[in-house]
Scaffold this motif. Sequence first.
Motif, mmCIF file in Angstrom:
data_model
loop_
_atom_site.group_PDB
_atom_site.id
_atom_site.type_symbol
_atom_site.label_atom_id
_atom_site.label_comp_id
_atom_site.label_asym_id
_atom_site.label_seq_id
_atom_site.Cartn_x
_atom_site.Cartn_y
_atom_site.Cartn_z
ATOM 1 N N ARG A 340 7.231 28.602 -0.628
ATOM 2 C CA ARG A 340 6.376 27.414 -0.638
ATOM 3 C C ARG A 340 6.919 26.281 0.221
ATOM 4 O O ARG A 340 6.189 25.326 0.518
ATOM 5 N N SER A 341 8.176 26.334 0.630
ATOM 6 C CA SER A 341 8.736 25.272 1.457
ATOM 7 C C SER A 341 7.963 25.161 2.763
ATOM 8 O O SER A 341 7.541 26.172 3.322
ATOM 9 N N PRO A 342 7.757 23.945 3.265
ATOM 10 C CA PRO A 342 7.022 23.781 4.518
ATOM 11 C C PRO A 342 7.614 24.625 5.641
ATOM 12 O O PRO A 342 8.835 24.654 5.832
ATOM 13 N N TYR A 343 6.757 25.338 6.348
ATOM 14 C CA TYR A 343 7.071 26.135 7.536
ATOM 15 C C TYR A 343 7.864 27.408 7.244
ATOM 16 O O TYR A 343 8.201 28.143 8.166
ATOM 17 N N CYS A 344 8.200 27.685 6.004
ATOM 18 C CA CYS A 344 8.990 28.877 5.690
ATOM 19 C C CYS A 344 8.041 30.013 5.315
ATOM 20 O O CYS A 344 7.190 29.859 4.446
ATOM 21 N N ASP A 345 8.190 31.151 5.962
ATOM 22 C CA ASP A 345 7.331 32.306 5.708
ATOM 23 C C ASP A 345 8.088 33.448 5.040
ATOM 24 O O ASP A 345 7.613 34.579 5.017
ATOM 25 N N ALA A 346 9.273 33.166 4.501
ATOM 26 C CA ALA A 346 10.074 34.218 3.879
ATOM 27 C C ALA A 346 9.414 34.688 2.584
ATOM 28 O O ALA A 346 8.619 33.978 1.963
ATOM 29 N N GLN A 347 9.736 35.911 2.187
ATOM 30 C CA GLN A 347 9.208 36.444 0.938
ATOM 31 C C GLN A 347 9.771 35.667 -0.260
ATOM 32 O O GLN A 347 10.911 35.195 -0.234
ATOM 33 N N ILE A 348 8.988 35.531 -1.301
ATOM 34 C CA ILE A 348 9.416 34.815 -2.504
ATOM 35 C C ILE A 348 10.457 35.645 -3.247
ATOM 36 O O ILE A 348 10.229 36.806 -3.554
ATOM 37 N N LYS A 349 11.588 35.038 -3.535
ATOM 38 C CA LYS A 349 12.641 35.674 -4.319
ATOM 39 C C LYS A 349 12.816 34.996 -5.675
ATOM 40 O O LYS A 349 13.143 35.643 -6.668
ATOM 41 N N HIS A 350 12.626 33.680 -5.708
ATOM 42 C CA HIS A 350 12.848 32.910 -6.935
ATOM 43 C C HIS A 350 11.577 32.166 -7.337
ATOM 44 O O HIS A 350 10.924 31.540 -6.496
ATOM 45 N N ALA A 351 11.197 32.247 -8.588
ATOM 46 C CA ALA A 351 10.205 31.351 -9.172
ATOM 47 C C ALA A 351 11.005 30.345 -9.991
ATOM 48 O O ALA A 351 11.616 30.700 -10.995
#
Length: 484
Positions: A340-351
């Motif tokens: 969700r960070s601006p401009y970051c397209d990495a896969q979600i690892k932490h909720a």
Amino acid sequence: MEAQTVPDVITEIHRWHEVLSSLPPALSEAEAIDRITALEELTSAAAAAQARETLTFDMRRRNREAEDGVSSKKQGKGIGAEVALARKVSRARGSRLLKFSRSLLIDLPQTYSALKTGRISEEKARAVAKETDWLPRDKRRQVDERMADRLAEVGVGRLGNEVRALAQQVDQKAAVEHLERCTEERAVSVRPAPGNMAYLSALLPMPQAVAVYANLKKSAASLISTGESGQRTQSRVMADLLVERATGQDKAEAVPTEIHLVMNDDSLVAPGDTPAWLPGFGPLPAGGAREFVAENEATVFLRRLYVRPEDGQLVRMDSNRREFSGLLRRMIVIRDDVCRSPYCDAQIKHADHATAFATGGDTNWDNASGLCAACNFAKELTGWKHESTPEKLIVKTPTGHRYETRTKPIDARVSENDAGENDAVESQPELAKRGRYRETGQAHSPPLKRRQPNDKPLSRRDASAVEYLFGEQIRTFLTTKPAG
């Protein structure tokens, strides 16, 4: 490093931005080419200036933290993330840009000079930095000096090969050690590709990679020669063989793996055109998604997700747990799609909590963010702050800068409908390729009322979205009975 003081430098940069933005077209072909050349040289000079300012920011931050008594181990934490936000790129790329800036100005002075004067592109400078980053500092400068006259003469690929060869020559021991480290970094990754495809990449030692490719090619040629390939080309047969051998399944199309496919009822049981969505990877055409669901030989589960009729956002879901887990975590991942960070397209690892649990943050839908590991760790650093709602995330950095990213509604139809038509809570099916068209009842959704055989078919107007979605039309569409 002493940075030259330039009065009103930001104002001057913005002035040049306005000049270039309003520049009229060239009056001749020759002038157009001259402008392209001049702008390319200006782009290189701007890249060199960005690298210099990045290193300046790095050094000033570290010096200030040293004066404040921050331990040397913790100095500089989060700098790459701040650079990423300033350059509107992902955090991982921001860290690479920081490393590149250090290498360029400290270890590669000839390459930096060529970039600053516009003789080479930033891509060439990156190639030199990448192919020498494993060398000791004195050897990097040696390679940089010896390659100075070749930088502007050859293409990027040729330059990389020549730099790599020279680097291996000047320090053979370090080259062997580098090769051994690279072997330990073997990995497999996947990323989206145009046309609703994806790149499955494997970083392997050269002999292993060649062996895998040769085996697939030989097996594909055998199937083609015996007529077992159908109308498939050799490349398609190789791709199918890779999937079948990696998953152990009989056919490449029947994937016995859980995949979340989010699509609305209009697109699932009617000829709607709103694309379905694979969280973390992107859209899938509505027609292709319907075929995927109806014709897939693997098992499919249906799960109901509810959205607000006003804006298409997933509804709130509270939890008293310390951690985001279960269905709440799954909904966070579906909502945020990627980090969700601006401009970051990495896969979600932490909720995780936007406002930390230790400082009173609740473990609930409003305070939740799906983040990659690096961005989640960065927000815990001094001076960082995240403010979250289901609709947006605001990130504040130690320098006082503010960045905002809005959550894309999961139901894109809301903006197309009149407010009066949204008089019922809409639902979204999350389809997972696991099992054969079974309904899953979960605590976050109301119980499903079974229709009797003699009941009249439900119309869109007479039925709630839930009844409509799991009523007779869905059963007819899937041409199978739901599991009892």
